[in-house]
Scaffold this active site. Sequence first.
Site, PDB file in Angstrom:
ATOM      1  N   ALA A   1       0.865  -1.182   0.000  1.00 13.62           N
ATOM      2  CA  ALA A   1       0.000   0.000   0.000  1.00 13.62           C
ATOM      3  C   ALA A   1       0.901   1.231   0.000  1.00 13.62           C
ATOM      4  O   ALA A   1       2.057   1.165   0.431  1.00 13.62           O
ATOM      5  CB  ALA A   1      -0.881  -0.022   1.244  1.00 13.62           C
TER       6      ALA A   1
ATOM      7  N   GLY B   1       0.744  -5.054   1.023  1.00 11.49           N
ATOM      8  CA  GLY B   1      -0.451  -5.161   0.180  1.00 11.49           C
ATOM      9  C   GLY B   1      -0.159  -5.811  -1.169  1.00 11.49           C
ATOM     10  O   GLY B   1      -1.059  -6.413  -1.775  1.00 11.49           O
TER      11      GLY B   1
ATOM     12  N   GLU C   1      -0.380  -9.352  -0.495  1.00 11.15           N
ATOM     13  CA  GLU C   1      -1.772  -9.671  -0.171  1.00 11.15           C
ATOM     14  C   GLU C   1      -2.635  -9.753  -1.437  1.00 11.15           C
ATOM     15  O   GLU C   1      -3.472 -10.640  -1.573  1.00 11.15           O
ATOM     16  CB  GLU C   1      -2.323  -8.622   0.809  1.00 11.15           C
ATOM     17  CG  GLU C   1      -1.681  -8.762   2.188  1.00 11.15           C
ATOM     18  CD  GLU C   1      -1.995  -7.603   3.120  1.00 11.15           C
ATOM     19  OE1 GLU C   1      -1.766  -6.445   2.718  1.00 11.15           O
ATOM     20  OE2 GLU C   1      -2.471  -7.848   4.234  1.00 11.15           O
TER      21      GLU C   1
ATOM     22  N   GLU D   1       4.872  -4.879   7.225  1.00 11.11           N
ATOM     23  CA  GLU D   1       4.092  -3.862   7.933  1.00 11.11           C
ATOM     24  C   GLU D   1       4.605  -3.592   9.333  1.00 11.11           C
ATOM     25  O   GLU D   1       4.572  -2.462   9.819  1.00 11.11           O
ATOM     26  CB  GLU D   1       2.607  -4.280   7.991  1.00 11.11           C
ATOM     27  CG  GLU D   1       1.859  -4.184   6.674  1.00 11.11           C
ATOM     28  CD  GLU D   1       1.960  -5.436   5.809  1.00 11.11           C
ATOM     29  OE1 GLU D   1       2.838  -6.292   6.067  1.00 11.11           O
ATOM     30  OE2 GLU D   1       1.164  -5.554   4.864  1.00 11.11           O
TER      31      GLU D   1
HETATM   32  N1  CAA Z   1       4.605   3.251  -0.663  1.00  7.60           N
HETATM   33  C1  CAA Z   1       4.990   4.409  -1.221  1.00  7.60           C
HETATM   34  N2  CAA Z   1       6.127   4.557  -1.933  1.00  7.60           N
HETATM   35  C2  CAA Z   1       6.907   3.475  -2.059  1.00  7.60           C
HETATM   36  C3  CAA Z   1       6.574   2.225  -1.503  1.00  7.60           C
HETATM   37  C4  CAA Z   1       5.348   2.127  -0.768  1.00  7.60           C
HETATM   38  N3  CAA Z   1       4.913   0.972  -0.232  1.00  7.60           N
HETATM   39  N4  CAA Z   1       7.557   1.337  -1.778  1.00  7.60           N
HETATM   40  C5  CAA Z   1       8.455   2.014  -2.518  1.00  7.60           C
HETATM   41  N5  CAA Z   1       8.082   3.285  -2.687  1.00  7.60           N
HETATM   42  C6  CAA Z   1       8.792   4.362  -3.407  1.00  7.60           C
HETATM   43  C7  CAA Z   1       9.975   4.872  -2.597  1.00  7.60           C
HETATM   44  O1  CAA Z   1       9.550   5.826  -1.643  1.00  7.60           O
HETATM   45  C8  CAA Z   1      10.827   5.475  -3.698  1.00  7.60           C
HETATM   46  O2  CAA Z   1      10.273   6.707  -4.078  1.00  7.60           O
HETATM   47  P1  CAA Z   1      11.233   8.001  -4.291  1.00  7.60           P
HETATM   48  O3  CAA Z   1      12.092   7.613  -5.462  1.00  7.60           O
HETATM   49  O4  CAA Z   1      10.258   9.093  -4.589  1.00  7.60           O
HETATM   50  O5  CAA Z   1      12.013   8.155  -3.035  1.00  7.60           O
HETATM   51  C9  CAA Z   1      10.604   4.505  -4.868  1.00  7.60           C
HETATM   52  O6  CAA Z   1       9.397   3.812  -4.578  1.00  7.60           O
HETATM   53  C10 CAA Z   1      11.712   3.472  -5.005  1.00  7.60           C
HETATM   54  O7  CAA Z   1      11.858   2.804  -3.775  1.00  7.60           O
HETATM   55  P2  CAA Z   1      13.247   2.687  -2.979  1.00  7.60           P
HETATM   56  O8  CAA Z   1      14.164   3.814  -3.331  1.00  7.60           O
HETATM   57  O9  CAA Z   1      12.943   2.493  -1.544  1.00  7.60           O
HETATM   58  O10 CAA Z   1      13.823   1.343  -3.648  1.00  7.60           O
HETATM   59  P3  CAA Z   1      14.832   0.306  -2.999  1.00  7.60           P
HETATM   60  O11 CAA Z   1      15.225  -0.607  -4.089  1.00  7.60           O
HETATM   61  O12 CAA Z   1      15.923   0.999  -2.246  1.00  7.60           O
HETATM   62  O13 CAA Z   1      13.967  -0.507  -1.894  1.00  7.60           O
HETATM   63  C11 CAA Z   1      12.013  -1.684  -1.140  1.00  7.60           C
HETATM   64  C12 CAA Z   1      12.902  -1.318  -2.327  1.00  7.60           C
HETATM   65  C13 CAA Z   1      12.800  -2.602  -0.176  1.00  7.60           C
HETATM   66  C14 CAA Z   1      10.823  -2.441  -1.670  1.00  7.60           C
HETATM   67  C15 CAA Z   1      11.581  -0.397  -0.381  1.00  7.60           C
HETATM   68  O14 CAA Z   1      11.061   0.515  -1.335  1.00  7.60           O
HETATM   69  C16 CAA Z   1      10.540  -0.611   0.671  1.00  7.60           C
HETATM   70  O15 CAA Z   1      10.857  -1.076   1.743  1.00  7.60           O
HETATM   71  N6  CAA Z   1       9.252  -0.266   0.378  1.00  7.60           N
HETATM   72  C17 CAA Z   1       8.185  -0.341   1.328  1.00  7.60           C
HETATM   73  C18 CAA Z   1       7.721  -1.777   1.505  1.00  7.60           C
HETATM   74  C19 CAA Z   1       6.627  -1.855   2.552  1.00  7.60           C
HETATM   75  O16 CAA Z   1       6.839  -1.552   3.708  1.00  7.60           O
HETATM   76  N7  CAA Z   1       5.409  -2.279   2.148  1.00  7.60           N
HETATM   77  C20 CAA Z   1       4.288  -2.410   3.043  1.00  7.60           C
HETATM   78  C21 CAA Z   1       3.412  -1.198   2.938  1.00  7.60           C
HETATM   79  S1  CAA Z   1       2.119  -1.197   4.153  1.00  7.60           S
HETATM   80  C22 CAA Z   1       0.900  -2.174   3.513  1.00  7.60           C
HETATM   81  O17 CAA Z   1       0.990  -2.689   2.421  1.00  7.60           O
HETATM   82  C23 CAA Z   1      -0.308  -2.355   4.393  1.00  7.60           C
HETATM   83  C24 CAA Z   1      -1.251  -3.429   3.983  1.00  7.60           C
HETATM   84  O18 CAA Z   1      -1.326  -4.464   4.573  1.00  7.60           O
HETATM   85  C25 CAA Z   1      -2.160  -3.244   2.857  1.00  7.60           C
END
Ligand code: CAA
Length: 258
Positions: A65, A109, A112, A132
């Site tokens: 998400a 998500g 999921e 999460e």
């Molecule tokens: N939401 C918003 N933006 C996101 C995102 C997310 N879930 N995941 C990645 N992005 C964005 C980053 O902010 C970044 O944007 P900018 O270039 O504007 O800074 C871009 O995508 C590229 O990401 P990274 O620079 O972080 O890429 P990376 O290769 O260094 O890392 C990653 C990759 C490990 C997947 C890392 O992006 C990450 O940890 N993302 C979040 C993963 C996460 O926590 N997901 C769970 C979300 S909560 C949820 O889903 C609740 C539910 O149950 C429904």
Amino acid sequence: MAYEMIELEKKEGVGVITFNRPKALNALCDQLVDELGSALSDLEEDSNIKVAVLTGGEKAFAAGADIKEMKDKTYPETYLEDFITKGWEQVSKFRKPIIAGVQGFALGGGNEVAMMCDFIIAGESAKFGQPEITLGIIPGAGGTQRLTRAVGKAKAMDLCLTGRMMDAEEAERAGLVSRVVSDDALMEEVLKTASKMAKMSLPTLMMAKEAVNKAFETTLKEGVMFERRLFQSTFATQDQKEGMAAFAEKRKPDFQDK
Ligand code: CAA
């Protein structure tokens, strides 16, 4: 509807939805989820479509998400809008078969939504996780439930409590994905599988899907009875007559979805 964050293609009975927000690793923001819901309704209503495919990009299927979009939400807002229901649950309610083709990150998500599909075919770069907990929340679109049913308590706890990722090989061993292929071969494998299914009888495909899903919802006795009644009802279809006649006549069946 004109799509900005997904692509929708239809070919020979198969509808392919591709998440297309690569700069944010296909983070599932409201607009993307709305577009997904709309594309799924389109495929559900299109009588030429028998099977759907949901896929993402090379680096990410979907990284969850959209954290930036949801970070300032208050509890009453999440409750009142029933956050992470609208649009999302359309994937699990989709009645035709739907395959997830996953490369790269399928997190939160993203994992999921992949698990809401009927099965997952993974490229070798796929990484699955429920991170999460690292954000101070828990999964909210079925992660604790579907992951536990797919891989059992030990691994589900491990993933949900540590936020660690599982690679494609581990995911296949654990039963989360049905097959792993090279990244280069992923879409070919997914489309070949979807096309094979699209040659079957649609009502029968849907009954098989419904029967397998029933296994998660009921007792064995009730589930077997549900299956038995559906099985018997297939004998009311023309496609059952065609399928069995074709076998006896040593030819390929020509199912009419009737
Ligand atoms: N939401 C918003 N933006 C996101 C995102 C997310 N879930 N995941 C990645 N992005 C964005 C980053 O902010 C970044 O944007 P900018 O270039 O504007 O800074 C871009 O995508 C590229 O990401 P990274 O620079 O972080 O890429 P990376 O290769 O260094 O890392 C990653 C990759 C490990 C997947 C890392 O992006 C990450 O940890 N993302 C979040 C993963 C996460 O926590 N997901 C769970 C979300 S909560 C949820 O889903 C609740 C539910 O149950 C429904």
